[in-house]
Structures are given as C-alpha cells and as structure tokens.
Design an enzyme around this catalytic site. Structure first.
Site, PDB file in Angstrom:
ATOM      1  N   ARG B  13       0.725  -1.172  -0.022  1.00  0.00           N
ATOM      2  CA  ARG B  13       0.112  -0.135   0.075  1.00  0.00           C
ATOM      3  C   ARG B  13       0.956   1.265   0.119  1.00  0.00           C
ATOM      4  O   ARG B  13       0.471   2.249  -0.665  1.00  0.00           O
ATOM      5  CB  ARG B  13      -0.865  -0.041   1.289  1.00  0.00           C
ATOM      6  CG  ARG B  13      -0.365  -0.017   2.582  1.00  0.00           C
ATOM      7  CD  ARG B  13      -1.268  -0.170   3.755  1.00  0.00           C
ATOM      8  NE  ARG B  13      -0.619   0.026   5.072  1.00  0.00           N
ATOM      9  CZ  ARG B  13      -1.206  -0.089   5.962  1.00  0.00           C
ATOM     10  NH1 ARG B  13      -2.679   0.217   6.063  1.00  0.00           N
ATOM     11  NH2 ARG B  13      -0.661  -0.079   7.262  1.00  0.00           N
ATOM     12  N   GLU B  61     -19.399   4.126  -1.775  1.00  0.00           N
ATOM     13  CA  GLU B  61     -18.394   3.776  -2.791  1.00  0.00           C
ATOM     14  C   GLU B  61     -19.069   3.960  -4.165  1.00  0.00           C
ATOM     15  O   GLU B  61     -18.219   4.340  -5.186  1.00  0.00           O
ATOM     16  CB  GLU B  61     -17.921   1.913  -2.820  1.00  0.00           C
ATOM     17  CG  GLU B  61     -17.157   1.856  -1.596  1.00  0.00           C
ATOM     18  CD  GLU B  61     -18.006   1.818  -0.341  1.00  0.00           C
ATOM     19  OE1 GLU B  61     -19.404   1.777  -0.302  1.00  0.00           O
ATOM     20  OE2 GLU B  61     -17.488   1.694   0.824  1.00  0.00           O
ATOM     21  N   PHE B  86     -16.188  -3.969  -2.229  1.00  0.00           N
ATOM     22  CA  PHE B  86     -16.730  -2.704  -2.463  1.00  0.00           C
ATOM     23  C   PHE B  86     -16.644  -2.121  -3.749  1.00  0.00           C
ATOM     24  O   PHE B  86     -17.231  -1.639  -4.247  1.00  0.00           O
ATOM     25  CB  PHE B  86     -16.575  -1.722  -1.271  1.00  0.00           C
ATOM     26  CG  PHE B  86     -16.805  -2.342   0.190  1.00  0.00           C
ATOM     27  CD1 PHE B  86     -17.967  -3.078   0.563  1.00  0.00           C
ATOM     28  CD2 PHE B  86     -15.869  -2.194   1.104  1.00  0.00           C
ATOM     29  CE1 PHE B  86     -18.023  -3.847   1.639  1.00  0.00           C
ATOM     30  CE2 PHE B  86     -16.107  -2.673   2.452  1.00  0.00           C
ATOM     31  CZ  PHE B  86     -17.235  -3.554   2.850  1.00  0.00           C
ATOM     32  N   ARG B 170      -2.212  -5.090   0.096  1.00  0.00           N
ATOM     33  CA  ARG B 170      -1.880  -3.837   0.664  1.00  0.00           C
ATOM     34  C   ARG B 170      -0.641  -4.206   1.604  1.00  0.00           C
ATOM     35  O   ARG B 170       0.014  -3.491   2.106  1.00  0.00           O
ATOM     36  CB  ARG B 170      -2.983  -3.558   1.710  1.00  0.00           C
ATOM     37  CG  ARG B 170      -4.036  -2.653   1.067  1.00  0.00           C
ATOM     38  CD  ARG B 170      -4.956  -1.971   1.869  1.00  0.00           C
ATOM     39  NE  ARG B 170      -5.544  -3.021   3.113  1.00  0.00           N
ATOM     40  CZ  ARG B 170      -5.621  -2.800   4.213  1.00  0.00           C
ATOM     41  NH1 ARG B 170      -4.974  -1.840   4.815  1.00  0.00           N
ATOM     42  NH2 ARG B 170      -5.985  -3.639   5.146  1.00  0.00           N
TER      43      ARG B 170
END
Lengths: 277, 317
Positions: B13, B61, B86, B170
């Site tokens: 990330r 989202e 999402f 991430r």
C-alpha cells in the site's frame, strides 16, 4: 428578469422543442414521452438563456455543462441541441434506430453536446459532483447543471451525492428535480412518496427552492438566486406535468414509456401550434 | 533479470501511495478518491502532499466511483480505491456505466483481494472481482505480485488511456523482481523457465506459492515454468500459446473463484488456440470466511503443495 419579448421567444422555443421531440418519438413509434416533455422549459431556459456553450466546439473549456441524470429524457435534449446547431436536425428522426448518434439515453461518446453518459438512475448526481470538483481543480468558472427525476430520487446514490456535494460546498453545481409526480408504476405518492423534496435537499445542506417548472420567469428567478449561492450547491425542485403539451400523455399515468404513432404525434403538434404563446 | 533483488518486504500500500505521489508530482491531472479507507490504503501521504487533489468521499463507494467518472470527464486521471468487495461488487454498475460505457479514464483499485481480507472475513472476502471486471468491455484488469511490479504497473495504468482495475494486495511483500525491471500491461513475465509443465499465477499470494511449487516439482524431477500473469485482461495470449507448445500442460493459480478468473481466461486461450491440459487452483464455488492468511490458504487449498500436486496430475494426464 425576462422581458416580454424574450419570454415570448422562450415560449416559442419550448413549443418548437416539444414539436421536434414529438415528431421524433412519433416517427419511432414509442418512447419516453412523459419525462421528456416535462423538462422542456428547464432545458430551454438553460440552453437559450443561461448556459455558455458553443455548438461548434462542444468540448470547449470553460463551458457550462449539463448532466441529464434522468437520461431517458434524452429526446428533449436532442431537440434543443439540434436547434442550437450541435448536429443536423435530420438526426432527430434517427432516434433509437440502429447506428444512430441519438440513443434513448444520453451518451457522451455518440452525441455532440452531451456532457455525461446517463441512464442508470442516480449516477448523474455523482458525475455532476465530479465535474464540479474538476472545474474547481481546473480553475474553470463554468457551472455544472444537473437534472434528476422524482422517481430517480428513490435511488440511494442520489442522497449519497446530496450529502457529498454539500460537504464539498459545491457552489458551482445547480440541480433541478423534475417533480412531475409520476414514476413508471404510478404516482410518486403511491409508489414511493418523496414529498417534500425541497425540505430534504435543504436538510442535506443545499440551497433548495421549489418553483413551477413550466414558468420561465419563476425558473429564471430561481436560477439567478442559485447562481448567487457560491458556497453551497443548489437544488431547484420543479413542479411539472409529466407529458406536458401532449394531449394523449398529460394526466396519463402510463406515459413514462408509451406508444406514439405518427397520427398521434401529428395531432399533438397541430394542437400545440394552435395554442397561443 | 541481472540486477539484484531487494530482500526486505515492502508494504504494497505504501508503494501504491508513493507511486501516486510521484505521478502526481509530474502531472496535475492525477487525483485520488477514497471511501473512508484512506488509512487502509496509506494514501494519507498523497493527501498531505496534494490536499486539493485527494477526495475522501466517506462510506459511499457508488458515489465515489461516479464522482471519479465526473473528474475524468473534466480531464483528470482519478485513482479510486476501496476494499475489493466494495470496489467491485458494490460499485459495479457505476464503474460499468459511468466510467467504462461512458468511455472515460478511471483507475479503480480493489484492496485486500480474496483471502487477503483475513480477519474481516466472509463479508469482505471477494473472490468474484476478476470475473466481474473481465466482463467489462475493454477494461484492463491487473494484479501485481510484488512491490516492483506494482509501482511499474501503476505507472503504466496511469499512462493508459481508458479504465483499469487494479487488484491490490496491501500488506508487506518481498520483492520478486529487481528494481528497475520493466513491465507492460498485457505482457506476462516468465519468472522461471521449464519444459514439462507451466504454472501460471497472478497476485502477491499465488505467485510466491507457484514459485515454491516449482521448487518442489524440481526436487521431484519435474521442470516447471512459472509465469507471473499480472494482467488477467487482456491476457497474454502469445505467452500462453508459447508455453502450450513448449510444455505439456498448465496449472493456473489464483486467489479467486476458478470461474471467470485467470484459469477461465487461460482455458479460453488454450481451447481456441492450442488445446492442452489445464488444472485450476483457486476457490471452488465457495464463500469466504474469517481467519489468518495461513489458515485461509490451507482452507481454500491455495498452497504450493496443492499447486505441485495439480502439476503432477496434469502430467499424468
């Protein structure tokens, strides 16, 4: 304040937009009559009085933009754009024919002058926020206009956008809600009552007004007040008549998407032309 | 790959966020959108450096992806991120219509793909996104396996004119590639050559497992090639067909349903171009559940051992 001469000219334009729209729908045989005809006045006042656009440069930087989030009203907007010179009037009778540049729902890839692709209800609200944020980043003074439907306002995304646009204090975003009181399956009060929409928008932090959506002077005054609001978005709830100006559609709750043959269209046009402006 | 490979794991990330900052330093058009997961995406460094170009849309989202479309229509290059579940399932219609159908230029990012959702469990565990995204016409879908390829491919995505979908792990990942390695979207990487069987993997969880499987196979006397298929769409058809001619069969390795992900894409290429046996390692028609990464790898059979077993099965015919 709109003077008498301009008022008459706007009314003439609105009638012409209705005639062109009915002609296109009658030629096709079916279409979104109701929701196209209820937004004719707002489209007319935007494109003939308020919006800075150039038909010879549809993507001009600094232009005002319109997101017709109730994308099914495309045929009315196409009539305006054709009259403004964005594309030839002959295109209007190609509505929804295979290969056309004028699909039932607005498509920015196909139609000169269309600023955002719409049709999946609710999405235009977010897109208009993006455009308004983009203008802010680009130092672009253009205003983003947004038109949503009352049935469309059942969509959750509308209210996600409502909260967000207020949060970002988008004074360059002016919305209109076409409150024609009907959705596909019936009257809004029966299917999903949204009354009183102006209170809802105000509660979300927008500068909210409610006007007669067929009254040019009322619309104009509301737009001027909205333009003066530079630190919050505006929503102008317009009370309208779904199918306004088509004798066979007004007061017909089945007018969302209906059959229109050429004779019906011709008769509606004849009656419109016979009315005093 | 002559240069040395760094040995220390790097947080993916952070690599993602630093890459965006670097891109933004050279282009005023790079903007980011988050849906109340800026901390998870580590894009706070971008917000600090370019506050006016970072939009936290809150837990919305669909709205975020729609706003990204509007920003793109204003000439911006938006990177919009959320958890994979999402970004894909929840905002699919917005991404499909407002971004892709509209012909815009939005870079959608789904973080914590598949079993990487770990303690967030089944509600947040997305095994479907590659399938959903593979069905979007013209969309580029990619899943880098290490920090080096991530940085390079994010740069390629920013330069690509059109929407992309990045499946982003991430967590800290040990580099596989040397710094400076070049990557192209749509061009897979041969990590290890081999003559018997080809292991084709995507992503930070499965590429290392495939490499470990190749080691096991080598000790069994099997020569396995390993391909990092970082771009699932468009899949590198030429590379698949090259190894179809060069080896006797394939194992696909993905942290995703075996339906409509990497294995399906390979099956399509192979059936149409050069039929060869293919066995798919991935999620077999199940929902996610909670657990540690190691537990979930074993639970869903996403391990080097399973890949090696499948490779043997391919060779047995």
């Amino acid at each position: 304040m709109i003077g008498e001469g301009e008022l008459r000219e706007l009314k003439r334009k609105a009638r012409e937009v209705r005639v062109l729209t009915l002609d296109a729908l009658g030629h096709l045989g079916v279409g979104h009559v109701g929701g196209a005809l209820s937004v004719v006045e707002v489209l007319t006042i935007l494109y003939y009085r308020h919006m800075r656009v150039d038909p010879s440069a549809p993507r001009m930087a600094g232009r005002d933009k319109l997101v017709l989030s109730k994308g099914h009203a495309g045929p009315a907007l196409y009539s305006v754009l054709a009259d403004k010179g964005f594309f030839p009037r002959e295109w209007l009778r190609t509505l929804n024919q295979g290969g056309t540049s004028l699909p039932s729902h607005c498509d920015m890839r196909r139609t000169p002058g269309i600023d955002m692709t719409t049709g999946s209800l609710g999405q235009g609200v977010s897109a208009s926020i993006g455009l308004a944020l983009g203008n802010r980043l680009n130092g672009d003074a253009g205003t983003v206009f947004l038109i949503i439907g009352d049935g469309e306002s059942n969509e959750g995304q509308v209210w996600e956008g409502a909260m967000c646009a207020a949060h970002y204090r988008l004074g360059n975003l002016i919305g209109f809600m076409d409150y024609n009181h009907m959705q596909i399956d019936g009257y809004t009060r029966d299917i999903m009552d949204i009354e009183a929409p102006e209170d809802k928008w105000a509660a979300f932090g927008w500068f909210a007004q409610r006007v007669d959506g067929h009254d040019f002077r009322a619309l104009d005054a509301a737009i001027e007040r909205a333009k003066a609001e530079t630190s919050r978005p505006s929503m102008i709830v317009m009370d309208t008549v779904k199918g306004k100006g088509a004798y066979f559609a007004e007061d017909n709750v089945g007018n969302h998407n209906m059959k229109v043959d050429e004779a019906m269209a011709a008769e509606a046009i004849r009656r419109l032309m016979g009315e005093a402006l | 790959m002559g240069a040395a490979v760094a040995t220390e794991p790097r947080e993916m990330r952070v690599v993602y966020a630093e890459t965006l900052v670097r891109l933004a330093e050279n282009s005023a058009d790079i903007v980011i959108l988050e849906a109340d997961l800026m901390k998870a995406s580590a894009t706070g460094i971008f917000q600090k450096r370019f506050p006016e170009r970072a939009f936290n849309i809150g837990v919305a989202e669909a709205n975020m992806v729609g706003i990204a479309a509007g920003l793109s229509a204003s000439g911006k290059i938006p990177f919009a991120a959320s958890f994979t579940c999402f970004a894909s399932r929840r905002a699919y219609d917005q991404f499909f219509i407002s971004c892709n159908y509209a012909g815009l230029n939005v870079k959608l990012v789904g973080t914590d793909p598949g079993i990487a959702a770990e303690y967030n469990g089944g509600t947040h565990m997305c095994f479907e996104d590659l399938g959903l995204m593979r069905n979007v016409p013209g969309l580029v879908v990619f899943e880098p396996c290490d920090p080096v390829s991530l940085a390079a491919l994010v740069e390629r995505a920013a330069a690509h004119r059109g929407c992309t979908y990045l499946r982003l792990h991430r967590k800290p990942i040990r580099p596989i590639y040397p710094d400076g390695e070049a990557f192209e979207l749509g061009r897979g990487k041969v990590l290890r050559d081999g003559g018997d069987v080809t292991l084709v993997a995507t992503g930070a969880i499965m590429v290392p497992e495939a490499l470990a499987a190749a080691e096991r196979l080598a000790s069994d006397g099997v020569s396995a090639a390993v391909i990092d298929m970082h771009t699932v769409k468009p899949i590198d058809r030429d590379l698949v067909l090259e190894y179809a001619r060069k080896t006797r069969g394939f194992v696909s390795c993905e942290n995703h349903q075996i339906v409509n992900g990497l294995g399906s894409a390979m099956a399509e290429v192979l059936c149409e171009g050069c039929p060869r046996p293919l066995r798919r390692v991935g999620i077999r028609d199940e929902f996610g559940e909670v657990g540690t990464l190691d537990y979930l790898k074993a639970r869903y059979r996403l391990t080097a051992g399973v890949i090696a077993d499948e490779a043997h099965a391919v060779l047995k015919g």
